[in-house]
Design an enzyme around this catalytic site. Structure first.
Site, mmCIF file in Angstrom:
data_model
loop_
_atom_site.group_PDB
_atom_site.id
_atom_site.type_symbol
_atom_site.label_atom_id
_atom_site.label_comp_id
_atom_site.label_asym_id
_atom_site.label_seq_id
_atom_site.Cartn_x
_atom_site.Cartn_y
_atom_site.Cartn_z
ATOM 1 N N LEU A 12 0.958 -0.976 0.083
ATOM 2 C CA LEU A 12 0.173 -0.180 0.055
ATOM 3 C C LEU A 12 1.172 1.117 0.081
ATOM 4 O O LEU A 12 0.299 2.114 -1.066
ATOM 5 C CB LEU A 12 -1.061 0.678 1.378
ATOM 6 N N ALA A 58 2.877 -1.974 9.562
ATOM 7 C CA ALA A 58 1.953 -3.049 10.557
ATOM 8 C C ALA A 58 3.317 -4.458 9.907
ATOM 9 O O ALA A 58 4.084 -4.878 9.124
ATOM 10 C CB ALA A 58 0.717 -3.138 9.194
ATOM 11 N N TYR A 123 -3.341 -11.477 14.972
ATOM 12 C CA TYR A 123 -3.426 -9.836 14.677
ATOM 13 C C TYR A 123 -4.165 -9.185 14.045
ATOM 14 O O TYR A 123 -3.732 -7.981 14.379
ATOM 15 C CB TYR A 123 -3.202 -10.566 12.529
HETATM 16 N N1 LIG Z 1 -2.333 -7.086 2.652
HETATM 17 C C1 LIG Z 1 -3.837 -6.882 3.408
HETATM 18 O O1 LIG Z 1 -4.585 -7.633 2.969
HETATM 19 C C2 LIG Z 1 -4.810 -5.903 4.583
HETATM 20 C C3 LIG Z 1 -6.230 -6.169 4.486
HETATM 21 C C4 LIG Z 1 -6.680 -5.239 5.187
HETATM 22 C C5 LIG Z 1 -5.388 -4.180 5.941
HETATM 23 N N2 LIG Z 1 -4.084 -4.242 5.873
HETATM 24 C C6 LIG Z 1 -3.449 -2.939 6.386
HETATM 25 O O2 LIG Z 1 -3.360 -2.134 5.288
HETATM 26 C C7 LIG Z 1 -1.517 -1.817 5.578
HETATM 27 C C8 LIG Z 1 -0.529 -1.607 4.318
HETATM 28 O O3 LIG Z 1 -0.798 -3.547 4.108
HETATM 29 P P1 LIG Z 1 0.579 -3.818 3.208
HETATM 30 O O4 LIG Z 1 -0.364 -5.160 2.492
HETATM 31 O O5 LIG Z 1 1.042 -2.464 2.188
HETATM 32 O O6 LIG Z 1 1.265 -4.259 4.083
HETATM 33 P P2 LIG Z 1 3.045 -4.850 4.071
HETATM 34 O O7 LIG Z 1 3.354 -5.115 2.450
HETATM 35 O O8 LIG Z 1 3.441 -5.861 4.366
HETATM 36 O O9 LIG Z 1 3.996 -3.632 4.202
HETATM 37 C C9 LIG Z 1 3.285 -3.198 5.555
HETATM 38 C C10 LIG Z 1 5.581 -2.561 5.417
HETATM 39 O O10 LIG Z 1 5.574 -2.027 7.056
HETATM 40 C C11 LIG Z 1 6.674 -1.551 7.213
HETATM 41 N N3 LIG Z 1 7.329 -2.388 8.459
HETATM 42 C C12 LIG Z 1 7.118 -3.519 8.947
HETATM 43 N N4 LIG Z 1 7.843 -3.767 10.577
HETATM 44 C C13 LIG Z 1 7.979 -2.398 10.008
HETATM 45 C C14 LIG Z 1 8.541 -1.892 12.107
HETATM 46 N N5 LIG Z 1 8.494 -2.624 12.822
HETATM 47 N N6 LIG Z 1 8.870 -0.694 11.205
HETATM 48 C C15 LIG Z 1 9.241 -0.056 10.431
HETATM 49 N N7 LIG Z 1 8.023 -0.413 9.351
HETATM 50 C C16 LIG Z 1 7.839 -1.717 9.309
HETATM 51 C C17 LIG Z 1 7.139 -3.239 6.507
HETATM 52 O O11 LIG Z 1 8.114 -3.317 5.531
HETATM 53 P P3 LIG Z 1 9.418 -4.245 5.731
HETATM 54 O O12 LIG Z 1 9.106 -4.819 4.541
HETATM 55 O O13 LIG Z 1 10.861 -4.124 6.427
HETATM 56 O O14 LIG Z 1 8.777 -5.588 6.846
HETATM 57 C C18 LIG Z 1 6.504 -3.001 5.205
HETATM 58 O O15 LIG Z 1 7.177 -2.015 3.973
HETATM 59 C C19 LIG Z 1 -1.143 -2.320 7.025
HETATM 60 O O16 LIG Z 1 -1.535 -1.638 7.917
HETATM 61 C C20 LIG Z 1 -1.369 -3.594 7.327
HETATM 62 O O17 LIG Z 1 -2.519 -4.027 8.275
HETATM 63 C C21 LIG Z 1 -3.494 -4.908 4.800
#
Ligand SMILES: NC(=O)c1ccc[n+]([C@@H]2O[C@H](COP(=O)([O-])OP(=O)(O)OC[C@H]3O[C@@H](n4cnc5c(N)ncnc54)[C@H](OP(=O)(O)O)[C@@H]3O)[C@@H](O)[C@H]2O)c1
Length: 289
Positions: A12, A58, A123
């Site tokens: 995202l 996250a 989660y």
């Molecule tokens: N994917 C889904 O289906 C979904 C559905 C509903 C809601 N969401 C929400 O949407 C948001 C974005 O999700 P996404 O799918 O884009 O997730 P993602 O691709 O897993 O991206 C999460 C990001 O958070 C970073 N991160 C993780 N741990 C960290 C830490 N300790 N300090 C700083 N950065 C950290 C990760 O960096 P690294 O790569 O370095 O770990 C990554 O850049 C999140 O809030 C998630 O809960 C996602």
């Protein structure tokens, strides 16, 4: 002053940066190497230097969170609180991205912003705690934006996995007893922009596509977009899975959008239409050589 985007290298976060770039909004994109989200001093300085903060960082490994809940809690619940306290102190807006997993998934009608949270996974518990931390720390300066079933071009996601498996194995079985709203990261990013631009009141907002389908229904549209016949996807039940998920998934993950309509904020369109718009960008790396 521009926007600060955390988790900016994620699925995202990457599309949010691109959407803001297209609008000539200055963006500071940070990942874990640039800013420790648990460090109140560093976070305070970063937040103070921006007008809007969108927290896309996250722990998103849903099954792993079952055995690493404490670590997931730090980034999903403690960090949003640190960001929100800084937002209130410096009178900035914090946008916290959240999830349908805060609900139990037992409803049969869409969940709304005031539906009671009752997460059934580690989660979900950590994300629900993150929402509460933001509401408590920055009651007047937050938007909690709940999305679900996200897919995008810049991360591993359901459509890319299904297209690859269907090609590699000639067929794939997908559950038809979990229902939700497949949602493109670009659409969530655009909606976050619209909410901020409209000066949406502090509170919780839905950010999913309209309509609903099962993972099976979505998979059939995905393989069609990948040039395969829909019949390569067959239906199965969650209970028949050979390797059961460690985390409980919500059976019903549909969010209602009435609050957007009532506030004159354009909602995301129907999931089939949005998938058609997204498919070539999302599946691009899955095309055969
Ligand atoms: N994917 C889904 O289906 C979904 C559905 C509903 C809601 N969401 C929400 O949407 C948001 C974005 O999700 P996404 O799918 O884009 O997730 P993602 O691709 O897993 O991206 C999460 C990001 O958070 C970073 N991160 C993780 N741990 C960290 C830490 N300790 N300090 C700083 N950065 C950290 C990760 O960096 P690294 O790569 O370095 O770990 C990554 O850049 C999140 O809030 C998630 O809960 C996602």
């Amino acid at each position: 002053m521009g926007w600060l985007v955390t988790g900016a290298s994620g699925m995202l976060g990457t599309d949010l940066r691109r959407v803001l770039d297209r609008r000539d909004i200055s963006v500071t994109a940070v990942d874990r190497r640039d800013l420790d989200l648990l460090d109140p001093v560093a976070v305070g300085e970063a937040v103070a230097a921006h007008e809007v903060v969108v927290n896309c960082a996250a722990w998103t490994a849903v099954d792993d969170a079952e055995t690493h809940e404490d670590e997931a809690f730090e980034i999903n619940a403690v960090a949003p609180g640190v960001l929100a306290r800084a937002a209130r102190e410096h009178e900035r807006l914090i946008v916290q991205i959240s999830t349908d997993y805060v609900f139990d998934g037992t409803a049969r009608a869409p969940y709304h912003e005031d539906s009671p949270m009752d997460p059934r996974s580690a989660y979900g518990r950590t994300k629900a705690a993150g929402e509460q931390a933001v509401r408590t720390a920055a009651p007047e300066h937050h938007l909690v934006v709940r999305t679900a079933w996200l897919y995008g071009a810049h991360g591993s996601c359901f459509p890319r996995t299904i297209a690859r498996l269907a090609r590699e194995h000639g067929g794939v079985r997908v559950v038809d007893d979990q229902v939700g709203q497949p949602t493109w990261t670009v659409d969530v990013a655009e909606l976050v922009f619209r909410l901020v631009e409209a000066g949406a009141p502090a509170g919780t907002w839905p950010a999913t596509s309209a309509g609903q389908t099962s993972w099976f229904g979505f998979a059939r549209r995905v393989v069609e977009s990948a040039g395969l016949p829909p019949e390569v996807v067959s239906a199965t039940a969650s209970s028949e899975s050979v390797v059961p998920d460690r985390a409980q998934r919500p059976a019903y993950s549909v969010l209602g959008h009435e609050k957007l309509h009532a506030n004159g904020i354009e909602a995301i369109g129907p999931w089939e239409e949005r998938w058609q718009a997204a498919a070539s960008a999302v599946l691009v790396l899955e095309q055969p050589e």
